[in-house]
Design a protein around this motif. Structure first.
Motif, mmCIF file in Angstrom:
data_model
loop_
_atom_site.group_PDB
_atom_site.id
_atom_site.type_symbol
_atom_site.label_atom_id
_atom_site.label_comp_id
_atom_site.label_asym_id
_atom_site.label_seq_id
_atom_site.Cartn_x
_atom_site.Cartn_y
_atom_site.Cartn_z
ATOM 1 N N PHE A 143 3.944 7.310 0.291
ATOM 2 C CA PHE A 143 3.708 8.548 1.031
ATOM 3 C C PHE A 143 2.298 8.527 1.597
ATOM 4 O O PHE A 143 1.441 7.736 1.168
ATOM 5 C CB PHE A 143 3.995 9.803 0.204
ATOM 6 C CG PHE A 143 3.057 10.061 -0.953
ATOM 7 C CD1 PHE A 143 1.880 10.772 -0.789
ATOM 8 C CD2 PHE A 143 3.398 9.633 -2.230
ATOM 9 C CE1 PHE A 143 1.042 11.043 -1.855
ATOM 10 C CE2 PHE A 143 2.564 9.904 -3.314
ATOM 11 C CZ PHE A 143 1.385 10.609 -3.127
ATOM 12 N N PHE A 144 2.075 9.415 2.564
ATOM 13 C CA PHE A 144 0.869 9.358 3.383
ATOM 14 C C PHE A 144 0.290 10.762 3.480
ATOM 15 O O PHE A 144 0.994 11.703 3.848
ATOM 16 C CB PHE A 144 1.214 8.777 4.759
ATOM 17 C CG PHE A 144 1.900 7.446 4.644
ATOM 18 C CD1 PHE A 144 1.183 6.280 4.665
ATOM 19 C CD2 PHE A 144 3.274 7.373 4.434
ATOM 20 C CE1 PHE A 144 1.802 5.047 4.498
ATOM 21 C CE2 PHE A 144 3.914 6.160 4.272
ATOM 22 C CZ PHE A 144 3.174 4.989 4.301
ATOM 23 N N ASN B 237 -0.099 4.542 9.773
ATOM 24 C CA ASN B 237 -0.054 3.814 8.502
ATOM 25 C C ASN B 237 1.352 3.735 7.921
ATOM 26 O O ASN B 237 1.728 2.725 7.328
ATOM 27 C CB ASN B 237 -0.994 4.459 7.484
ATOM 28 C CG ASN B 237 -2.447 4.105 7.743
ATOM 29 O OD1 ASN B 237 -2.737 3.226 8.549
ATOM 30 N ND2 ASN B 237 -3.363 4.791 7.081
ATOM 31 N N GLN B 238 2.114 4.817 8.067
ATOM 32 C CA GLN B 238 3.469 4.809 7.513
ATOM 33 C C GLN B 238 4.282 3.641 8.070
ATOM 34 O O GLN B 238 4.988 2.947 7.331
ATOM 35 C CB GLN B 238 4.171 6.126 7.826
ATOM 36 C CG GLN B 238 5.645 6.150 7.408
ATOM 37 C CD GLN B 238 6.278 7.501 7.678
ATOM 38 O OE1 GLN B 238 5.673 8.537 7.442
ATOM 39 N NE2 GLN B 238 7.517 7.487 8.177
ATOM 40 N N PHE B 239 4.148 3.398 9.360
ATOM 41 C CA PHE B 239 4.975 2.380 9.996
ATOM 42 C C PHE B 239 4.437 0.980 9.740
ATOM 43 O O PHE B 239 5.217 0.031 9.605
ATOM 44 C CB PHE B 239 5.103 2.700 11.484
ATOM 45 C CG PHE B 239 5.771 4.031 11.701
ATOM 46 C CD1 PHE B 239 7.140 4.110 11.772
ATOM 47 C CD2 PHE B 239 5.027 5.205 11.758
ATOM 48 C CE1 PHE B 239 7.769 5.337 11.927
ATOM 49 C CE2 PHE B 239 5.644 6.427 11.919
ATOM 50 C CZ PHE B 239 7.023 6.496 11.995
ATOM 51 N N ALA B 240 3.134 0.839 9.656
ATOM 52 C CA ALA B 240 2.560 -0.473 9.342
ATOM 53 C C ALA B 240 2.839 -0.852 7.885
ATOM 54 O O ALA B 240 3.318 -1.964 7.598
ATOM 55 C CB ALA B 240 1.060 -0.466 9.607
ATOM 56 N N ILE B 241 2.556 0.059 6.950
ATOM 57 C CA ILE B 241 2.706 -0.249 5.523
ATOM 58 C C ILE B 241 4.170 -0.457 5.153
ATOM 59 O O ILE B 241 4.525 -1.415 4.464
ATOM 60 C CB ILE B 241 2.078 0.867 4.663
ATOM 61 C CG1 ILE B 241 0.584 0.996 4.946
ATOM 62 C CG2 ILE B 241 2.331 0.601 3.181
ATOM 63 C CD1 ILE B 241 -0.213 -0.263 4.780
ATOM 64 N N ASN B 242 5.040 0.442 5.602
ATOM 65 C CA ASN B 242 6.457 0.291 5.264
ATOM 66 C C ASN B 242 7.047 -0.978 5.862
ATOM 67 O O ASN B 242 7.894 -1.633 5.252
ATOM 68 C CB ASN B 242 7.242 1.517 5.708
ATOM 69 C CG ASN B 242 6.965 2.736 4.846
ATOM 70 O OD1 ASN B 242 6.324 2.632 3.809
ATOM 71 N ND2 ASN B 242 7.436 3.884 5.274
ATOM 72 N N SER C 67 -8.436 -0.357 7.358
ATOM 73 C CA SER C 67 -8.689 -0.484 5.921
ATOM 74 C C SER C 67 -7.388 -0.565 5.144
ATOM 75 O O SER C 67 -7.243 -1.369 4.207
ATOM 76 C CB SER C 67 -9.515 0.702 5.430
ATOM 77 O OG SER C 67 -10.756 0.772 6.096
ATOM 78 N N ALA C 68 -6.417 0.264 5.518
ATOM 79 C CA ALA C 68 -5.118 0.249 4.839
ATOM 80 C C ALA C 68 -4.429 -1.092 5.058
ATOM 81 O O ALA C 68 -3.863 -1.684 4.116
ATOM 82 C CB ALA C 68 -4.248 1.393 5.356
ATOM 83 N N PHE C 69 -4.467 -1.588 6.277
ATOM 84 C CA PHE C 69 -3.826 -2.861 6.603
ATOM 85 C C PHE C 69 -4.466 -4.010 5.834
ATOM 86 O O PHE C 69 -3.771 -4.824 5.203
ATOM 87 C CB PHE C 69 -3.934 -3.093 8.114
ATOM 88 C CG PHE C 69 -3.343 -4.384 8.600
ATOM 89 C CD1 PHE C 69 -1.971 -4.539 8.711
ATOM 90 C CD2 PHE C 69 -4.164 -5.442 8.966
ATOM 91 C CE1 PHE C 69 -1.424 -5.729 9.175
ATOM 92 C CE2 PHE C 69 -3.630 -6.628 9.433
ATOM 93 C CZ PHE C 69 -2.254 -6.778 9.531
#
Length: 413
Positions: free
Chosen positions: A190-191, A212-217, A310-312
């Motif tokens: 979750f974001f 981020n949701q689409f990159a991480i998932n 950073s998340a990536f």
């Protein structure tokens, strides 16, 4: 509650190597497997060692188009002999008669009695069904022996390896049609952020799209995970706490993005400490300092920064090896390439930096590393432009031509 075995969390930044070691030590291999057909197993993790039930090749066969011969029938010069049979691939020939040869094709079983194959380029065929052999050969020439590639009972694939197309081809070559693979890892995501809006909607003032949701998932799916997408969660402690509990109940791993820094609206860390334990927080890297690791009950948790780059980057460096370890993969560390820098980085690196970069060919034909002009943690275009990450170690600076470590995306994705 899981025991992290970590010291009390303090304000000091954890060095990269120590942070990664701490996280990987807590990765418990998931139990359970499933059996899949070969065409369904690409990218999955092999659950058990695979042994060959057959020899490969199953019989001595010809490595060339030509003629199967007895070496004793050939003289030092040209030798003309009758052709007694024709053996295409997939056909077992008869015992080779003394003083004759067999027309044979690549992959065809060598007939009993023959001990070599002469390439057709070294022969002349005649209308009467005979052939002249122009070259003497030794025993075993151009013959692939039974079991030369794989012997029956030998291990051909090891557990914990991620199955590639060539591995599936290898399994197929010994007649295996199904493989036992580690079950898919269930990852809940979750974001956080009241400013987030999903693509396809219009932005109000102050809002941004939820990249981020689409990159991480997508990264999780690429690792073969079953993603439980819980979407955007409002910036309240109550909502964050409730979503964390829900996520931990149904997943093997919980991943969040945002809410792990020190702002008034950053509630993930507080909720995690209330529900479970925070083992580690804040890493000495850039981008990606506010990375959190802990547990909610027995379920591990990784909190990624909210900034897209950073998340990536933290996903590639920490989440990827953690997930692979959970799946039973033995070697989770990406291989690096050393190449010269086609850039200057004059300022001393305080925290280890992972710079979005490309490996390209220089004017002299040698590989060199170039970097994206804007390296900010919000510059998501840098991740798409790049082909990998250049690693700038603490206490260093870089001048044009210096050797620099580079990790290609192919090692991380």
């Amino acid at each position: 509650m899981s025991d992290c075995g970590c010291d009390a969390i303090n304000s000091q930044l954890t060095p990269f190597a120590e942070a990664l070691e701490t996280i990987l030590k807590q990765a418990k291999t998931v139990t359970g497997s499933e059996t899949l057909k070969l065409e369904e197993a690409s990218g999955r993790i092999l659950g058990a060692a695979l042994q060959s039930p057959v020899d490969v090749p199953p019989a001595d066969n010809s490595a060339m188009d030509g003629y199967a011969v007895r070496c004793a029938d050939l003289g030092d010069g040209d030798t003309r002999l009758p052709v007694s049979q024709r053996i295409p691939a997939g056909v077992m020939g008869l015992h080779l008669q003394t003083g004759s040869v067999a027309r044979i094709f690549t992959g065809a079983p060598v007939p009993p009695g023959a001990d070599a194959v002469v390439m057709q380029e070294h022969t002349t065929a005649h209308d009467d069904g005979s052939v002249t052999i122009h070259q003497a050969v030794t025993v075993g020439t151009n013959i692939r022996c039974a079991g030369e590639d794989i012997t029956k009972g030998s291990a051909i694939l090891e557990p914990g390896m991620r199955l590639r197309p060539q591995d599936l081809g290898l399994a197929a070559s010994v007649g295996i049609g199904e493989l036992a693979v580690t079950r898919r890892l269930k990852v809940a995501t979750f974001f956080t952020g009241d400013e987030l809006v999903n693509p396809g909607n219009k932005l109000a003032p102050g809002q941004i799209y939820n990249s981020n949701q689409f990159a991480i998932n997508s990264l999780l799916q690429k690792l073969g995970c079953e993603v439980i997408n819980l979407g955007i969660v409002e910036d309240t402690l109550e909502a964050t706490r409730s979503t964390l509990k829900n996520a931990a109940r149904q997943a093997d791993l919980v991943i969040t993005s945002g809410g792990v820094s020190v702002g008034d609206e950053d509630h993930v860390r507080t909720a995690l400490e209330e529900l479970g334990e925070l083992c580690m927080w804040r890493i000495s890297i850039k981008p990606g300092k506010p990375l959190a690791f802990g547990h909610i009950g027995e379920t591990p948790f990784l909190g990624l920064p909210g900034n897209p780059v950073s998340a990536f980057v933290t996903f590639l460096l920490f989440v990827r090896p953690f997930i692979l370890t959970q799946l039973g993969v033995k070697d989770v560390h990406p291989r690096q390439i050393i190449a010269r820098a086609a850039f200057n980085w004059p300022n001393e690196v305080k925290r280890r930096e992972y710079v979005r970069a490309r490996l390209q060919t220089g004017a002299d034909g040698q590989p060199e590393i170039s970097i994206y002009d804007h390296q900010g943690s919000g510059v998501l275009s840098s991740t798409s432009w790049a082909h990998g990450l250049a690693v700038l170690k603490e206490g260093s600076s870089v001048a044009m031509g210096d050797n620099v470590a580079y990790i290609p995306y192919s090692e991380l994705l």
